[in-house]
Motif scaffolding. Sequence first.
Motif, PDB file in Angstrom:
ATOM      1  N   GLY A 169      13.959   2.361  -7.383  1.00  0.00           N
ATOM      2  CA  GLY A 169      13.658   3.796  -7.324  1.00  0.00           C
ATOM      3  C   GLY A 169      12.165   4.067  -7.243  1.00  0.00           C
ATOM      4  O   GLY A 169      11.712   4.902  -6.446  1.00  0.00           O
ATOM      5  N   GLY A 170      11.383   3.368  -8.049  1.00  0.00           N
ATOM      6  CA  GLY A 170       9.939   3.544  -8.012  1.00  0.00           C
ATOM      7  C   GLY A 170       9.335   3.095  -6.702  1.00  0.00           C
ATOM      8  O   GLY A 170       8.429   3.736  -6.165  1.00  0.00           O
ATOM      9  N   VAL A 171       9.829   1.980  -6.155  1.00  0.00           N
ATOM     10  CA  VAL A 171       9.310   1.466  -4.882  1.00  0.00           C
ATOM     11  C   VAL A 171       9.584   2.451  -3.744  1.00  0.00           C
ATOM     12  O   VAL A 171       8.708   2.710  -2.909  1.00  0.00           O
ATOM     13  N   ILE A 172      10.786   3.003  -3.701  1.00  0.00           N
ATOM     14  CA  ILE A 172      11.119   3.966  -2.647  1.00  0.00           C
ATOM     15  C   ILE A 172      10.221   5.195  -2.739  1.00  0.00           C
ATOM     16  O   ILE A 172       9.678   5.672  -1.727  1.00  0.00           O
ATOM     17  N   LEU A 173      10.050   5.707  -3.948  1.00  0.00           N
ATOM     18  CA  LEU A 173       9.230   6.909  -4.131  1.00  0.00           C
ATOM     19  C   LEU A 173       7.767   6.630  -3.806  1.00  0.00           C
ATOM     20  O   LEU A 173       7.113   7.414  -3.087  1.00  0.00           O
ATOM     21  N   VAL A 174       7.235   5.529  -4.311  1.00  0.00           N
ATOM     22  CA  VAL A 174       5.827   5.193  -4.051  1.00  0.00           C
ATOM     23  C   VAL A 174       5.610   4.907  -2.565  1.00  0.00           C
ATOM     24  O   VAL A 174       4.647   5.397  -1.966  1.00  0.00           O
ATOM     25  N   GLY A 175       6.496   4.125  -1.962  1.00  0.00           N
ATOM     26  CA  GLY A 175       6.335   3.774  -0.554  1.00  0.00           C
ATOM     27  C   GLY A 175       6.375   4.981   0.353  1.00  0.00           C
ATOM     28  O   GLY A 175       5.515   5.137   1.236  1.00  0.00           O
ATOM     29  N   ALA A 176       7.359   5.867   0.148  1.00  0.00           N
ATOM     30  CA  ALA A 176       7.485   7.043   1.003  1.00  0.00           C
ATOM     31  C   ALA A 176       6.330   8.021   0.797  1.00  0.00           C
ATOM     32  O   ALA A 176       5.703   8.485   1.765  1.00  0.00           O
ATOM     33  N   ALA A 177       6.026   8.339  -0.464  1.00  0.00           N
ATOM     34  CA  ALA A 177       4.962   9.306  -0.749  1.00  0.00           C
ATOM     35  C   ALA A 177       3.598   8.780  -0.324  1.00  0.00           C
ATOM     36  O   ALA A 177       2.777   9.522   0.249  1.00  0.00           O
ATOM     37  N   ALA A 178       3.323   7.509  -0.601  1.00  0.00           N
ATOM     38  CA  ALA A 178       2.020   6.943  -0.249  1.00  0.00           C
ATOM     39  C   ALA A 178       1.838   6.881   1.259  1.00  0.00           C
ATOM     40  O   ALA A 178       0.733   7.138   1.771  1.00  0.00           O
ATOM     41  N   THR A 179       2.897   6.557   1.993  1.00  0.00           N
ATOM     42  CA  THR A 179       2.793   6.492   3.454  1.00  0.00           C
ATOM     43  C   THR A 179       2.468   7.854   4.045  1.00  0.00           C
ATOM     44  O   THR A 179       1.554   7.992   4.878  1.00  0.00           O
ATOM     45  N   LEU A 180       3.200   8.882   3.631  1.00  0.00           N
ATOM     46  CA  LEU A 180       2.966  10.227   4.162  1.00  0.00           C
ATOM     47  C   LEU A 180       1.598  10.761   3.745  1.00  0.00           C
ATOM     48  O   LEU A 180       0.866  11.336   4.561  1.00  0.00           O
ATOM     49  N   ALA A 181       1.244  10.572   2.464  1.00  0.00           N
ATOM     50  CA  ALA A 181      -0.031  11.083   1.977  1.00  0.00           C
ATOM     51  C   ALA A 181      -1.211  10.354   2.619  1.00  0.00           C
ATOM     52  O   ALA A 181      -2.209  10.972   3.006  1.00  0.00           O
ATOM     53  N   ALA A 182      -1.114   9.042   2.741  1.00  0.00           N
ATOM     54  CA  ALA A 182      -2.201   8.268   3.341  1.00  0.00           C
ATOM     55  C   ALA A 182      -2.361   8.608   4.814  1.00  0.00           C
ATOM     56  O   ALA A 182      -3.494   8.698   5.325  1.00  0.00           O
ATOM     57  N   TYR A 183      -1.267   8.815   5.503  1.00  0.00           N
ATOM     58  CA  TYR A 183      -1.344   9.186   6.927  1.00  0.00           C
ATOM     59  C   TYR A 183      -1.986  10.550   7.095  1.00  0.00           C
ATOM     60  O   TYR A 183      -2.829  10.761   7.984  1.00  0.00           O
ATOM     61  N   VAL A 220       5.846  -4.604  -2.157  1.00  0.00           N
ATOM     62  CA  VAL A 220       5.857  -5.800  -3.000  1.00  0.00           C
ATOM     63  C   VAL A 220       5.002  -5.586  -4.242  1.00  0.00           C
ATOM     64  O   VAL A 220       5.398  -5.923  -5.370  1.00  0.00           O
ATOM     65  N   TRP A 221       3.824  -5.023  -4.055  1.00  0.00           N
ATOM     66  CA  TRP A 221       2.920  -4.762  -5.187  1.00  0.00           C
ATOM     67  C   TRP A 221       3.553  -3.800  -6.193  1.00  0.00           C
ATOM     68  O   TRP A 221       3.487  -4.035  -7.410  1.00  0.00           O
ATOM     69  N   SER A 222       4.199  -2.744  -5.711  1.00  0.00           N
ATOM     70  CA  SER A 222       4.834  -1.767  -6.601  1.00  0.00           C
ATOM     71  C   SER A 222       6.007  -2.399  -7.349  1.00  0.00           C
ATOM     72  O   SER A 222       6.182  -2.175  -8.554  1.00  0.00           O
ATOM     73  N   PHE A 223       6.814  -3.178  -6.643  1.00  0.00           N
ATOM     74  CA  PHE A 223       7.978  -3.801  -7.277  1.00  0.00           C
ATOM     75  C   PHE A 223       7.558  -4.725  -8.412  1.00  0.00           C
ATOM     76  O   PHE A 223       8.149  -4.696  -9.497  1.00  0.00           O
TER      77      PHE A 223
END
Length: 276
Positions: free
Chosen positions: A78-92, A200-203
């Motif tokens: 759950g944390g990986v999905i949230l971090v990955g999706a939010a970080a990708t959109l925000a960083a872009y 991987v880092w988040s997991f």
Amino acid sequence: MKLTLPAFIGRIAFSALAALIGAIFALPLLWFLFAPFNARAELGLALPDPWTLSNFVTVFGNSFAVQALWNSFIQAVGGVILVGAAATLAAYALSRSSIPGKGAVTYILLLFSSVVSGSAAMVPIFLIISAAGLMDTHLAVILTFAGGLLPTAMFILRDFIDSIPKSYEESAMVAGASPVQAFFDVALPVIRPGIVVVVVWSFVNIWGSFLIPFILLRSDKNMPAAVAIYSFYSEAGTPVVTLLAAYSLIYSLPVIALYLFVSWKFGFRFFGGIKA
């Protein structure tokens, strides 16, 4: 070039020292691999004689410990999905927008996430989670981890996206693609290796964390493996080494499996790009 005697002796001494340091680090790992299959888990490097799976049978008979592994998986995924999706959109968005001071915002978020973390942030986090009525839920742990890991994940991905020419998306939009289509069909495949690194880092960070779930969770049914591992201690506070070794090996397998899968599937190679 022929080596002089002092140089030859120095190289031999360096090799011996390197081998000694390597052995110091390797010996605990070898014990960690063999101890779960040893009926006594002795502090030695001899192969178990006889080999036994009784430690694993006892561990899997502990319903609390088995449920904890599943809880760790839920929280980590759950944390990986949230971090990955939010970080990708925000960083872009930060990389491609022309907002003044966006660089300062990124560094400030990174600074505060590094300084105000761990035990220093647990009191306000506890009060916020309690006021939101999320105590003793997986969602509380997932949101807390996502908030703590997101700034660093954004920083990693933003630097990665900055290295990709804007002409990729511009060419797609000239051909008639919308900005959303340009992101998903053009930019996202190119930044995939960076997303994998963040995943991987988040997991690893979430899977191995003890403090946050220990404070935010109350019932045994929601505790992760990092907390449940203490169920293999006696009432006197001493570890039951045989069971602790077996559970620790099981606990480490998902991280190892994730690393091997990513190395096999992606190899951390920057592929899938478009030739400029």
